[in-house]
Design a protein around this motif. Structure first.
Motif, mmCIF file in Angstrom:
data_model
loop_
_atom_site.group_PDB
_atom_site.id
_atom_site.type_symbol
_atom_site.label_atom_id
_atom_site.label_comp_id
_atom_site.label_asym_id
_atom_site.label_seq_id
_atom_site.Cartn_x
_atom_site.Cartn_y
_atom_site.Cartn_z
ATOM 1 N N HIS A 117 -13.937 3.836 10.020
ATOM 2 C CA HIS A 117 -14.353 4.990 9.218
ATOM 3 C C HIS A 117 -13.218 6.004 9.129
ATOM 4 O O HIS A 117 -13.042 6.673 8.099
ATOM 5 N N GLN A 118 -12.437 6.098 10.171
ATOM 6 C CA GLN A 118 -11.279 6.986 10.137
ATOM 7 C C GLN A 118 -10.228 6.456 9.162
ATOM 8 O O GLN A 118 -9.581 7.216 8.451
ATOM 9 N N TYR A 119 -10.062 5.134 9.125
ATOM 10 C CA TYR A 119 -9.149 4.536 8.148
ATOM 11 C C TYR A 119 -9.643 4.807 6.728
ATOM 12 O O TYR A 119 -8.852 5.107 5.831
ATOM 13 N N ASP A 120 -10.967 4.685 6.520
ATOM 14 C CA ASP A 120 -11.558 4.948 5.200
ATOM 15 C C ASP A 120 -11.229 6.366 4.733
ATOM 16 O O ASP A 120 -10.898 6.587 3.564
ATOM 17 N N ASP A 121 -11.319 7.312 5.653
ATOM 18 C CA ASP A 121 -11.033 8.713 5.300
ATOM 19 C C ASP A 121 -9.579 8.887 4.878
ATOM 20 O O ASP A 121 -9.270 9.689 3.987
ATOM 21 N N LEU A 122 -8.682 8.120 5.509
ATOM 22 C CA LEU A 122 -7.254 8.247 5.211
ATOM 23 C C LEU A 122 -6.901 7.750 3.805
ATOM 24 O O LEU A 122 -5.901 8.190 3.229
ATOM 25 N N ILE A 123 -7.692 6.829 3.261
ATOM 26 C CA ILE A 123 -7.331 6.246 1.960
ATOM 27 C C ILE A 123 -8.224 6.733 0.819
ATOM 28 O O ILE A 123 -8.132 6.210 -0.295
ATOM 29 N N LYS A 124 -9.083 7.701 1.067
ATOM 30 C CA LYS A 124 -9.970 8.201 0.004
ATOM 31 C C LYS A 124 -9.186 8.666 -1.214
ATOM 32 O O LYS A 124 -9.556 8.383 -2.357
ATOM 33 N N SER A 125 -8.118 9.392 -0.997
ATOM 34 C CA SER A 125 -7.338 9.924 -2.118
ATOM 35 C C SER A 125 -6.688 8.816 -2.938
ATOM 36 O O SER A 125 -6.502 8.945 -4.150
ATOM 37 N N VAL A 126 -6.350 7.686 -2.299
ATOM 38 C CA VAL A 126 -5.716 6.564 -3.005
ATOM 39 C C VAL A 126 -6.727 5.860 -3.903
ATOM 40 O O VAL A 126 -6.366 5.303 -4.942
ATOM 41 N N LEU A 127 -7.998 5.894 -3.541
ATOM 42 C CA LEU A 127 -9.035 5.161 -4.280
ATOM 43 C C LEU A 127 -9.685 5.991 -5.379
ATOM 44 O O LEU A 127 -10.604 5.510 -6.050
ATOM 45 N N GLU A 128 -9.223 7.216 -5.564
ATOM 46 C CA GLU A 128 -9.833 8.076 -6.585
ATOM 47 C C GLU A 128 -9.715 7.473 -7.980
ATOM 48 O O GLU A 128 -10.631 7.554 -8.787
ATOM 49 N N ASN A 129 -8.565 6.876 -8.300
ATOM 50 C CA ASN A 129 -8.398 6.170 -9.572
ATOM 51 C C ASN A 129 -8.579 4.686 -9.295
ATOM 52 O O ASN A 129 -7.649 4.001 -8.883
ATOM 53 N N LYS A 130 -9.814 4.190 -9.542
ATOM 54 C CA LYS A 130 -10.111 2.817 -9.163
ATOM 55 C C LYS A 130 -9.411 1.780 -10.031
ATOM 56 O O LYS A 130 -9.402 0.597 -9.691
ATOM 57 N N TYR A 131 -8.843 2.219 -11.151
ATOM 58 C CA TYR A 131 -8.149 1.276 -12.030
ATOM 59 C C TYR A 131 -6.660 1.177 -11.693
ATOM 60 O O TYR A 131 -5.961 0.313 -12.214
ATOM 61 N N LEU A 132 -6.176 2.066 -10.846
ATOM 62 C CA LEU A 132 -4.758 2.056 -10.503
ATOM 63 C C LEU A 132 -4.617 2.397 -9.021
ATOM 64 O O LEU A 132 -4.378 3.534 -8.645
ATOM 65 N N ILE A 133 -4.807 1.380 -8.181
ATOM 66 C CA ILE A 133 -4.721 1.557 -6.738
ATOM 67 C C ILE A 133 -3.394 0.997 -6.254
ATOM 68 O O ILE A 133 -3.101 -0.191 -6.444
ATOM 69 N N GLU A 134 -2.598 1.844 -5.636
ATOM 70 C CA GLU A 134 -1.299 1.424 -5.121
ATOM 71 C C GLU A 134 -1.462 0.937 -3.687
ATOM 72 O O GLU A 134 -1.775 1.712 -2.785
ATOM 73 N N LEU A 135 -1.219 -0.349 -3.484
ATOM 74 C CA LEU A 135 -1.386 -0.931 -2.151
ATOM 75 C C LEU A 135 -0.391 -0.342 -1.159
ATOM 76 O O LEU A 135 -0.718 -0.152 0.021
ATOM 77 N N SER A 136 0.801 -0.039 -1.634
ATOM 78 C CA SER A 136 1.824 0.532 -0.739
ATOM 79 C C SER A 136 1.383 1.894 -0.213
ATOM 80 O O SER A 136 1.689 2.258 0.928
ATOM 81 N N GLN A 137 0.633 2.639 -1.042
ATOM 82 C CA GLN A 137 0.157 3.955 -0.615
ATOM 83 C C GLN A 137 -0.966 3.810 0.419
ATOM 84 O O GLN A 137 -1.087 4.631 1.331
#
Length: 263
Positions: A87-107
């Motif tokens: 769940h802590q990992y999920d919180d860290l990547i919330k901002s990366v998943l905001e644009n679900k059509y353009l998710i940068e794996l490196s980020q």
């Protein structure tokens, strides 16, 4: 004088059929546009493209916490942390998943690696909306006092919460962690079955072994002095766990000083 009359051609009226065809064409194109817009809206609000993240945790973190199920104090947690760490990992990547059509794996990797327990993260796309993130946690080779841990790669990390560990305790400044851990491994290899419980480095090197023995190595020629200690200790029968701490001061040229300290 007769007036001239102008003759105008009468405009032919379009047949109703032609007019109806044009209207129907317009309605047809409008329906297509509305259908396309509606499809985009429905897709955008459906879960079809919602990113689905699965976590694969690697490392001995879970093993360590499973072996220490009791909370010792407010700064130490147990198995509960394993169950909540994703769940802590999920919180860290919330901002990366905001644009679900353009998710940068490196980020995703970069954000997850901000977590103090994480040594390395690797995100890979399994399907268009399915992403698997493999997380390699730091192991615990040593405790850094009561503030953090040192990994087997000689990396210092400072988690917000500490788990209890029976690994050796290291006392050294932050700036010298890498060399400190290299020397620890060298000392332990020399000692063999005699396990180091505590290694302190300030102006001098001092070892406390699990069998209640303290070895003072000084600030130079530590390897030579440790070799001498091994030779001396083999023929030394006075030190036992239930007795006062045996102190071997190896800072004398080709000799040592022996003493006891109270328990």
């Amino acid at each position: 004088m007769a007036k001239l009359r102008r003759n105008y051609l009468k405009k032919q009226r379009k047949p109703i059929k032609v007019i109806l065809v044009k209207i129907l064409k317009g309605l047809f194109y409008l329906i297509i546009i509305l259908s396309f817009a509606s499809s985009i809206y429905l897709i955008n609000n459906s879960k079809l493209f919602e990113p689905s993240i699965t976590w694969e945790i690697r490392g001995d973190f879970e093993t360590l916490t499973n072996q220490n199920n009791e909370i010792n104090n407010s700064s130490i947690i147990n198995k509960y942390f394993v169950e909540t760490i994703t769940h802590q990992y999920d919180d860290l990547i919330k901002s990366v998943l905001e644009n679900k059509y353009l998710i940068e794996l490196s980020q995703i990797n970069k954000n997850v690696e901000k977590h103090p327990w994480v040594s390395k993260a690797n995100a890979e796309r399994i399907f268009w909306n399915k992403i698997r993130v493999t997380v390699e946690n730091h192991d615990i080779a040593m405790q850094w006092g009561s503030e953090g841990f040192i990994s087997s790669k000689g990396i210092l990390y400072l988690p917000r919460f500490l788990i209890s560990s029976d690994t050796p305790i290291g006392i050294v400044s932050k700036d010298n962690i890498k060399q400190f851990y290299i020397d620890f491994k060298k000392y332990q290899a020399t000692l063999g079955s005699l396990k180091i419980a505590r290694f302190e480095r300030s102006a001098i090197d001092q070892l406390i072994l699990e069998n209640n023995i303290k070895v003072i190595l000084g600030y130079q020629k530590q390897s030579e002095r440790l070799d001498l200690f091994i030779k001396v200790y083999k023929n030394f029968k006075k030190c036992k766990k239930d007795r006062p701490t045996c102190i071997f001061d190896m800072r004398y040229p080709r000799d040592f000083a022996f003493s006891y300290s109270p328990l």
